[in-house]
Write a protein that holds these residues in place. Structure first.
Motif, PDB file in Angstrom:
ATOM      1  N   GLU A  62      -0.328   8.627  -2.709  1.00 18.42           N
ATOM      2  CA  GLU A  62      -1.190   9.759  -2.356  1.00 18.42           C
ATOM      3  C   GLU A  62      -2.042   9.505  -1.113  1.00 18.42           C
ATOM      4  O   GLU A  62      -2.580  10.440  -0.532  1.00 18.42           O
ATOM      5  N   ARG A  63      -2.130   8.261  -0.677  1.00 14.40           N
ATOM      6  CA  ARG A  63      -2.964   7.952   0.491  1.00 14.40           C
ATOM      7  C   ARG A  63      -2.139   7.557   1.719  1.00 14.40           C
ATOM      8  O   ARG A  63      -2.699   7.138   2.724  1.00 14.40           O
ATOM      9  N   ARG A  64      -0.828   7.694   1.624  1.00 13.40           N
ATOM     10  CA  ARG A  64       0.024   7.355   2.772  1.00 13.40           C
ATOM     11  C   ARG A  64      -0.453   8.119   3.994  1.00 13.40           C
ATOM     12  O   ARG A  64      -0.850   9.274   3.907  1.00 13.40           O
ATOM     13  N   SER A  65      -0.360   7.430   5.120  1.00 14.73           N
ATOM     14  CA  SER A  65      -0.833   8.066   6.348  1.00 14.73           C
ATOM     15  C   SER A  65       0.035   7.646   7.524  1.00 14.73           C
ATOM     16  O   SER A  65       0.800   6.682   7.457  1.00 14.73           O
ATOM     17  N   ARG A  66      -0.122   8.388   8.578  1.00 18.38           N
ATOM     18  CA  ARG A  66       0.553   8.058   9.832  1.00 18.38           C
ATOM     19  C   ARG A  66       0.109   6.673  10.302  1.00 18.38           C
ATOM     20  O   ARG A  66       0.890   5.907  10.846  1.00 18.38           O
ATOM     21  N   SER A  67      -1.150   6.345  10.084  1.00 14.16           N
ATOM     22  CA  SER A  67      -1.684   5.040  10.476  1.00 14.16           C
ATOM     23  C   SER A  67      -0.952   3.906   9.761  1.00 14.16           C
ATOM     24  O   SER A  67      -0.591   2.897  10.376  1.00 14.16           O
ATOM     25  N   TRP A  68      -0.726   4.053   8.462  1.00 11.93           N
ATOM     26  CA  TRP A  68       0.011   3.030   7.713  1.00 11.93           C
ATOM     27  C   TRP A  68       1.434   2.907   8.248  1.00 11.93           C
ATOM     28  O   TRP A  68       1.950   1.813   8.425  1.00 11.93           O
ATOM     29  N   LEU A  69       2.050   4.054   8.485  1.00 12.31           N
ATOM     30  CA  LEU A  69       3.414   4.065   9.010  1.00 12.31           C
ATOM     31  C   LEU A  69       3.479   3.330  10.344  1.00 12.31           C
ATOM     32  O   LEU A  69       4.356   2.495  10.563  1.00 12.31           O
ATOM     33  N   MET A  70       2.544   3.624  11.225  1.00 11.69           N
ATOM     34  CA  MET A  70       2.539   2.976  12.542  1.00 11.69           C
ATOM     35  C   MET A  70       2.277   1.475  12.421  1.00 11.69           C
ATOM     36  O   MET A  70       2.881   0.677  13.139  1.00 11.69           O
TER      37      MET A  70
ATOM     38  N   LYS B 289       0.843  -1.202   0.000  1.00  6.97           N
ATOM     39  CA  LYS B 289       0.000   0.000   0.000  1.00  6.97           C
ATOM     40  C   LYS B 289       0.878   1.252   0.000  1.00  6.97           C
ATOM     41  O   LYS B 289       0.611   2.216  -0.721  1.00  6.97           O
ATOM     42  N   TRP B 290       1.918   1.237   0.805  1.00  9.92           N
ATOM     43  CA  TRP B 290       2.834   2.370   0.920  1.00  9.92           C
ATOM     44  C   TRP B 290       3.483   2.683  -0.431  1.00  9.92           C
ATOM     45  O   TRP B 290       3.593   3.834  -0.838  1.00  9.92           O
ATOM     46  N   GLU B 291       3.875   1.617  -1.124  1.00  8.02           N
ATOM     47  CA  GLU B 291       4.575   1.800  -2.396  1.00  8.02           C
ATOM     48  C   GLU B 291       3.638   2.178  -3.537  1.00  8.02           C
ATOM     49  O   GLU B 291       3.988   3.023  -4.370  1.00  8.02           O
TER      50      GLU B 291
END
Length: 165
Positions: free
Chosen positions: A80-88, A74-76
């Motif tokens: 445009e939809r990257r979020s802090r939630s995905w990072l965490m 998803k990150w890659e």
């Protein structure tokens, strides 16, 4: 007419407890082990439960990696939809997977063997959560195990400061 009384042997009593109150059965088995009452142990069920514990560790590893791989995809592929939630989620799954592996080092060889199958599930997860077609994502896992677990690896374009900070 009276129903005849059937005397329960310790084995049938333990089997009955296993089927009716699993927690009580586990406590009984633990006490029998502590007391070295080998002949009273419910060996068939005890063996089955110990084997099941090992399978649970493998399943937890697969599940954590599926989520991690899905989020890396998803990150890659949905920059445009990257979020802090995905990072965490990526960070937590990395940390928890590494902890699981440090507590169960014999699972490490299983990783390479199972990576492609786990990746397929992560790919499905990414497809479901991004609504991108399955063909968007590579058929084979594009990431090396070393990268998957590296806290510095975020595939695709680098994250913006507002997401990373």
């Amino acid at each position: 007419m009276q129903t005849p009384q059937v005397e329960q042997t310790p084995g049938t009593l333990i089997q009955s407890l296993y089927e009716t109150d699993f927690y009580a059965w586990t406590q009984e088995q633990a006490q029998l082990l502590k007391d070295r009452e080998w002949n009273k142990l419910d060996l068939p069920n005890l063996i089955e439960e110990i084997e099941s514990l090992g399978k649970q560790q493998r399943a937890e590893l697969r599940n954590r990696l599926k989520v991690l791989l899905g989020h890396l995809l998803k990150w890659e592929y949905q920059v445009e939809r990257r979020s802090r939630s995905w990072l965490m989620t990526i960070r937590i799954q990395r940390r928890d997977t590494q902890e699981l592996l440090s507590e169960n080092p014999s699972l490490k060889p299983y990783l390479q063997e199972a990576l492609q199958k786990i990746y397929e599930s992560g790919r499905d997860l990414a497809t479901g959560e991004t609504n991108l077609p399955l063909k968007t994502f590579p058929e084979n896992c594009p990431y090396e195990l070393e990268d998957i677990f590296s806290g510095r690896f975020y595939p695709g374009e680098p994250a913006t400061d507002d997401v990373m900070e």
